[in-house]
Design an enzyme around this catalytic site. Structure first.
Site, PDB file in Angstrom:
ATOM      1  N   TYR A   1     -41.252  42.855 -61.088  1.00 47.68           N
ATOM      2  CA  TYR A   1     -40.516  43.813 -61.746  1.00 47.68           C
ATOM      3  C   TYR A   1     -41.403  45.099 -62.256  1.00 47.68           C
ATOM      4  O   TYR A   1     -41.190  46.189 -61.924  1.00 47.68           O
ATOM      5  CB  TYR A   1     -39.740  43.428 -62.861  1.00 47.68           C
ATOM      6  CG  TYR A   1     -39.126  44.314 -63.681  1.00 47.68           C
ATOM      7  CD1 TYR A   1     -37.983  45.052 -63.276  1.00 47.68           C
ATOM      8  CD2 TYR A   1     -39.585  44.713 -65.070  1.00 47.68           C
ATOM      9  CE1 TYR A   1     -37.236  46.129 -64.209  1.00 47.68           C
ATOM     10  CE2 TYR A   1     -38.860  45.455 -65.738  1.00 47.68           C
ATOM     11  CZ  TYR A   1     -37.857  46.214 -65.421  1.00 47.68           C
ATOM     12  OH  TYR A   1     -37.292  47.206 -66.413  1.00 47.68           O
TER      13      TYR A   1
ATOM     14  N   SER B   1     -40.662  51.843 -66.796  1.00 42.68           N
ATOM     15  CA  SER B   1     -40.410  50.783 -67.843  1.00 42.68           C
ATOM     16  C   SER B   1     -41.733  50.724 -68.484  1.00 42.68           C
ATOM     17  O   SER B   1     -42.912  51.073 -67.781  1.00 42.68           O
ATOM     18  CB  SER B   1     -40.064  49.314 -67.391  1.00 42.68           C
ATOM     19  OG  SER B   1     -40.530  48.564 -68.248  1.00 42.68           O
TER      20      SER B   1
END
Ligand code: NAP
Length: 252
Positions: free
Chosen positions: A164, A149
């Site tokens: 995350y 990401s």
């Protein structure tokens, strides 16, 4: 008789019942791979991805496996070999955000589960993929692509997702290290770092769409735009690419 499709071998796409994983599964089926559409809970979603692939003449099966569960992962790779054939590539796409919360509000069990899905899961799948593809184990080589990401390198101003983002940093580090470990055995390993992509995950992430609007390209990305990067990384066109992270983020 061996068809051109069969000669490309099998690809496992984890978390392919919707979103980015579904787009990757469909693209790789178009590329001629036999695709294993993995899911954890959404059997209907996975079966509809399989139906769409088959309706276009492709080969696909749906296999339920929690990527964080070692026995499930072993079964995923066994079924791939038995029902599709020798593994050519693994796409570690399954992931979760863990929801929005500051670090001082986090619960230990919740953090452990997030690490298991986003970090241990890709490692367990890579373990089995290396056992299947490494020339040191009698395999023919292959490719692993891990979905990280943009949050791992330049968090796009969305607060409350620090754990995350850290798991995705681990995915990038793991990809880079593993690429060195298995390069002599015919396996290339790369990662793709998406920006904000139009999926259920992004819809459930407060501030994500607003962040994508501030990107140089000024819009949210499409799942197919991640699938195209994965398709290239797996293909012979990327035969000299390993240990790389490709950012597909509209410039975020
Ligand atoms: P999504 O729409 O939430 O889909 C997640 C997929 O992962 C589903 O197919 C889900 O399957 C599966 N999954 C979740 N936990 C699993 C587990 N334990 N075992 C196996 N499968 C599991 O997410 P997405 O937006 O497509 O994201 C895909 C990947 O891209 C993730 O790694 C995510 O972190 C990354 N990413 C997304 C964005 C974005 O903006 N969308 C940005 C950067 C990175 P079931 O429903 O069947 O459980």
């Amino acid at each position: 008789m061996t068809t051109p499709e069969q000669s490309k071998g099998a690809v496992i796409v984890t978390g392919a019942s919707r979103g980015i994983g579904a787009a990757i599964a469909q693209k790789l089926a178009e590329d001629g791979y036999g695709v294993v559409v993995n899911y954890a809970a959404d059997a209907d979603g996975a079966n509809s991805v399989v139906s769409a692939i088959r309706s276009h003449g492709g080969r696909a099966i749906a296999v339920r496996a929690d990527v964080a569960a070692p026995d499930d992962v072993a079964d995923l790779f066994d079924r791939t070999k038995q029902e599709i054939g020798p593994l050519a590539a693994l796409v570690n796409n399954a992931g979760a955000t863990g929801g929005q919360a500051r670090i001082d509000e986090q619960d230990a069990d919740h953090l452990t589960r997030l690490m298991q899905i986003n970090v241990v899961g890709p490692m367990l799948c890579a373990k089995h993929a290396v056992q299947a593809m490494s020339t040191a184990h009698g395999g023919a080589g292959g490719s692993i692509v891990n979905i990280a990401s943009i949050g791992a390198q330049a968090p796009p101003g969305i607060s409350g997702f620090v754990p995350y983002e850290a798991t995705k940093g681990a995915v990038v580090s793991f990809s880079r290290g593993l690429s060195n470990e298995v390069a002599p055995e015919g396996i290339r390993v790369n990662s793709v770092s998406p920006g904000v992509i139009d999926t259920e995950m992004a819809a459930a992430t407060p501030g994500a769409r607003e962040a994508s609007a501030t990107s140089p390209l000024g819009r949210v990305g499409r799942p197919s735009e991640i699938a195209d990067a994965v398709s290239w990384l797996i293909s012979p066109a990327a035969s000299y690419v390993t240990g790389s992270d490709i950012t597909v983020s509209g410039g975020l």
